[in-house]
Design a protein around this motif. Structure first.
Motif, PDB file in Angstrom:
ATOM      1  N   THR A 218       0.653  -1.305   0.008  1.00  0.00           N
ATOM      2  CA  THR A 218       0.060   0.110  -0.025  1.00  0.00           C
ATOM      3  C   THR A 218       1.029   1.149   0.046  1.00  0.00           C
ATOM      4  N   GLY A 219       2.204   1.202   0.261  1.00  0.00           N
ATOM      5  CA  GLY A 219       2.983   2.285   0.047  1.00  0.00           C
ATOM      6  C   GLY A 219       3.265   2.566  -1.254  1.00  0.00           C
ATOM      7  N   ARG A 220       2.900   1.708  -2.334  1.00  0.00           N
ATOM      8  CA  ARG A 220       3.214   1.789  -3.527  1.00  0.00           C
ATOM      9  C   ARG A 220       1.941   2.207  -4.545  1.00  0.00           C
ATOM     10  N   VAL A 221       0.735   2.241  -3.958  1.00  0.00           N
ATOM     11  CA  VAL A 221      -0.261   2.713  -4.717  1.00  0.00           C
ATOM     12  C   VAL A 221      -1.182   3.914  -3.921  1.00  0.00           C
ATOM     13  N   GLY A 222      -2.169   4.105  -4.869  1.00  0.00           N
ATOM     14  CA  GLY A 222      -2.840   5.430  -4.296  1.00  0.00           C
ATOM     15  C   GLY A 222      -2.136   6.450  -3.839  1.00  0.00           C
ATOM     16  N   LEU A 223      -2.524   7.326  -3.070  1.00  0.00           N
ATOM     17  CA  LEU A 223      -1.872   8.771  -2.854  1.00  0.00           C
ATOM     18  C   LEU A 223      -0.627   8.573  -2.061  1.00  0.00           C
ATOM     19  N   ASP A 224      -0.489   7.399  -1.128  1.00  0.00           N
ATOM     20  CA  ASP A 224       0.734   7.087  -0.508  1.00  0.00           C
ATOM     21  C   ASP A 224       1.971   6.559  -1.224  1.00  0.00           C
ATOM     22  N   GLY A 225       1.557   6.024  -2.631  1.00  0.00           N
ATOM     23  CA  GLY A 225       2.515   5.493  -3.419  1.00  0.00           C
ATOM     24  C   GLY A 225       2.611   6.411  -4.685  1.00  0.00           C
ATOM     25  N   SER A 226       2.178   7.701  -4.557  1.00  0.00           N
ATOM     26  CA  SER A 226       2.501   8.901  -5.501  1.00  0.00           C
ATOM     27  C   SER A 226       3.504   9.570  -5.491  1.00  0.00           C
ATOM     28  N   PRO A 227       4.452   9.768  -6.296  1.00  0.00           N
ATOM     29  CA  PRO A 227       5.663  10.506  -6.181  1.00  0.00           C
ATOM     30  C   PRO A 227       5.208  12.073  -6.623  1.00  0.00           C
ATOM     31  N   THR A 228       4.147  12.122  -7.345  1.00  0.00           N
ATOM     32  CA  THR A 228       3.856  13.374  -7.670  1.00  0.00           C
ATOM     33  C   THR A 228       2.432  13.838  -7.320  1.00  0.00           C
ATOM     34  N   GLN A 229       2.572  14.828  -6.730  1.00  0.00           N
ATOM     35  CA  GLN A 229       1.335  15.370  -5.809  1.00  0.00           C
ATOM     36  C   GLN A 229       1.057  16.766  -6.556  1.00  0.00           C
ATOM     37  N   PHE A 230      -0.337  16.870  -6.402  1.00  0.00           N
ATOM     38  CA  PHE A 230      -0.789  18.285  -6.911  1.00  0.00           C
ATOM     39  C   PHE A 230      -0.354  19.281  -5.963  1.00  0.00           C
ATOM     40  N   PHE A 231      -0.064  20.490  -6.711  1.00  0.00           N
ATOM     41  CA  PHE A 231       0.793  21.345  -5.712  1.00  0.00           C
ATOM     42  C   PHE A 231      -0.311  22.537  -5.908  1.00  0.00           C
ATOM     43  N   GLU A 232      -0.342  23.330  -7.181  1.00  0.00           N
ATOM     44  CA  GLU A 232      -1.379  24.523  -7.318  1.00  0.00           C
ATOM     45  C   GLU A 232      -2.040  24.603  -8.676  1.00  0.00           C
ATOM     46  N   MET A 233      -3.022  25.423  -8.762  1.00  0.00           N
ATOM     47  CA  MET A 233      -3.689  25.584 -10.278  1.00  0.00           C
ATOM     48  C   MET A 233      -3.858  26.716 -10.498  1.00  0.00           C
ATOM     49  N   SER A 234      -3.753  27.451 -11.620  1.00  0.00           N
ATOM     50  CA  SER A 234      -3.888  28.738 -11.945  1.00  0.00           C
ATOM     51  C   SER A 234      -4.180  28.549 -13.539  1.00  0.00           C
ATOM     52  N   GLU A 235      -5.092  29.609 -13.852  1.00  0.00           N
ATOM     53  CA  GLU A 235      -5.589  29.689 -15.128  1.00  0.00           C
ATOM     54  C   GLU A 235      -4.543  30.333 -16.050  1.00  0.00           C
ATOM     55  N   PHE A 236      -4.533  29.835 -17.364  1.00  0.00           N
ATOM     56  CA  PHE A 236      -3.877  30.454 -18.319  1.00  0.00           C
ATOM     57  C   PHE A 236      -4.624  31.701 -18.998  1.00  0.00           C
ATOM     58  N   HIS A 237      -3.959  32.917 -19.131  1.00  0.00           N
ATOM     59  CA  HIS A 237      -4.570  34.069 -19.612  1.00  0.00           C
ATOM     60  C   HIS A 237      -3.859  34.356 -21.019  1.00  0.00           C
ATOM     61  N   ALA A 238      -4.311  34.059 -22.261  1.00  0.00           N
ATOM     62  CA  ALA A 238      -3.713  34.337 -23.299  1.00  0.00           C
ATOM     63  C   ALA A 238      -3.898  35.957 -23.572  1.00  0.00           C
ATOM     64  N   LYS A 239      -2.893  36.481 -23.887  1.00  0.00           N
ATOM     65  CA  LYS A 239      -3.037  37.764 -24.399  1.00  0.00           C
ATOM     66  C   LYS A 239      -3.284  38.149 -25.756  1.00  0.00           C
ATOM     67  N   ARG A 240      -4.366  38.836 -26.148  1.00  0.00           N
ATOM     68  CA  ARG A 240      -4.591  38.760 -27.637  1.00  0.00           C
ATOM     69  C   ARG A 240      -4.063  40.034 -28.278  1.00  0.00           C
ATOM     70  N   GLN A 241      -3.515  40.172 -29.427  1.00  0.00           N
ATOM     71  CA  GLN A 241      -2.811  41.316 -30.216  1.00  0.00           C
ATOM     72  C   GLN A 241      -3.678  41.454 -31.544  1.00  0.00           C
ATOM     73  N   GLY A 242      -4.665  42.135 -31.542  1.00  0.00           N
ATOM     74  CA  GLY A 242      -5.249  42.175 -32.938  1.00  0.00           C
ATOM     75  C   GLY A 242      -4.542  43.143 -33.956  1.00  0.00           C
ATOM     76  N   GLU A 243      -4.608  42.999 -35.150  1.00  0.00           N
ATOM     77  CA  GLU A 243      -3.972  43.596 -36.238  1.00  0.00           C
ATOM     78  C   GLU A 243      -4.956  43.677 -37.272  1.00  0.00           C
ATOM     79  N   ILE A 244      -5.260  44.488 -37.818  1.00  0.00           N
ATOM     80  CA  ILE A 244      -6.138  44.855 -39.163  1.00  0.00           C
ATOM     81  C   ILE A 244      -5.066  44.729 -40.452  1.00  0.00           C
ATOM     82  N   LEU A 245      -5.216  43.926 -41.212  1.00  0.00           N
ATOM     83  CA  LEU A 245      -4.485  43.907 -42.544  1.00  0.00           C
ATOM     84  C   LEU A 245      -4.783  44.718 -43.495  1.00  0.00           C
TER      85      LEU A 245
END
Ligand SMILES: Cc1cc2nc3c(=O)[nH]c(=O)nc-3n(C[C@H](O)[C@H](O)[C@H](O)COP(=O)(O)OP(=O)(O)OC[C@H]3O[C@@H](n4cnc5c(N)ncnc54)[C@H](O)[C@@H]3O)c2cc1C
Length: 266
Positions: A218-245
């Motif tokens: 049980t030390g190798r499965v589930g949360l206890d067996g997970s070497p990666t753990q959730f740390f933080e979540m943030s939204e990606f905000h894309a900047k838009r750059q309009g250009e009229i051709l």
């Protein structure tokens, strides 16, 4: 030439409802309440491939999932599609697994089987979609693996020729069995369960295995067996750059194409 095939299937939220699911910002787990679930689409391709091989050569198709009690539905659907056996790895000890702990749980389940020739997975899932589980599973079982598979051809009982995507084309790779292969959606068109299949599935047993049943550490499965753990979540905000051709429509289109090529979008 009987061929016993394990197909790993994951239950995922229905793609039509992906905009309705959210991620718990503290734990990083997907909140699925009220969201219908189904077999991960790529896993249906893996299952279809397994069923086709079994129908040509005989053998058994065993579907395997690790997941909460409701994941049983995915196994019922797989049995209705004509899988022979189903195993549900279901235990609190398996919960909260990252990809390595997921692969560990699947490996514990597979080691408990008397015999298998081939393990098929989807290439990636539509929920978290890391594409890591199949290769990790192969490593844990000390088996060869191929991902991105689009065609499987038996050369003889113990070897397969696999056509897989490579860069902008394909390569064919020979692989000795037993092996783990992850397939893409292009490999086939999965069947739908028939009414007869659904009725037959009610007579088939779904085995429920806990961590203790598989002998899992049980030390190798589930949360206890997970070497990666959730740390933080943030939204990606894309900047838009309009250009009229400027210019005529033809000139504007040429300019637009030049700009896309310059930015390596085309
Ligand atoms: C947004 C998000 C991001 C994440 N990122 C990471 C990360 O970077 N690293 C990490 O370690 N974990 C990550 N996780 C956790 C990860 O989702 C779980 O470990 C999950 O159990 C398997 O990962 P996957 O869906 O990406 O599988 P994939 O590797 O994409 O799945 C490939 C195939 O493996 C098989 N398979 C996968 N899961 C199961 C299962 N439970 N039962 C049976 N077969 C299965 C299926 O055949 C599937 O098609 C993330 C989770 C979320 C919600």
């Amino acid at each position: 030439m009987p061929c016993d095939i394990v197909v790993c299937v994951k239950q995922v939220p229905h793609p039509d409802y992906l905009n309705k699911i959210s991620i718990d910002p503290t734990g990083g787990t997907i909140e699925r309440e009220g969201v219908p679930a189904l077999i991960n689409p790529g896993d249906r391709n893996a299952l279809e491939e397994a069923l086709g091989i079994r129908d040509r050569f005989s053998g058994r198709v065993i579907v395997l999932t690790m997941g909460p009690p409701q994941a049983r539905k995915a196994l019922e659907e797989a049995l209705a599609m004509d899988a022979d056996d189903a195993i549900h790895l279901c235990d609190r000890a398996f919960a909260g697994a990252d990809t390595l702990a997921t692969a560990q749980a699947l490996a514990y389940g597979i080691r408990k089987l008397e015999h298998f020739d081939l393990i098929l997975c989807g290439n990636t899932t539509i929920d978290s979609g890391t594409g890591q589980v199949a290769v990790q599973l192969a490593e844990l079982l000390d088996l060869p693996s191929i991902i991105d598979a689009e065609e499987l051809t038996f050369e003889d009982e113990r070897s397969l020729l696999v056509k897989r995507i490579w860069e902008r084309g394909y390569i064919k790779v020979r692989i000795k069995l037993p092996a783990v292969i992850a397939v893409t959606a292009k490999i086939n068109q999965p069947r739908l369960p028939t009414v007869l299949g659904i009725m037959a599935a009610t007579q088939k047993e779904i085995k429920n295995w806990t961590a203790a049943d598989t002998g899992a550490d049980t030390g190798r499965v589930g949360l206890d067996g997970s070497p990666t753990q959730f740390f933080e979540m943030s939204e990606f905000h894309a900047k838009r750059q309009g250009e009229i051709l400027q210019g005529s429509p033809e000139e504007a289109v040429t300019l637009a194409i030049d700009k896309l090529v310059e930015r390596e979008i085309l």
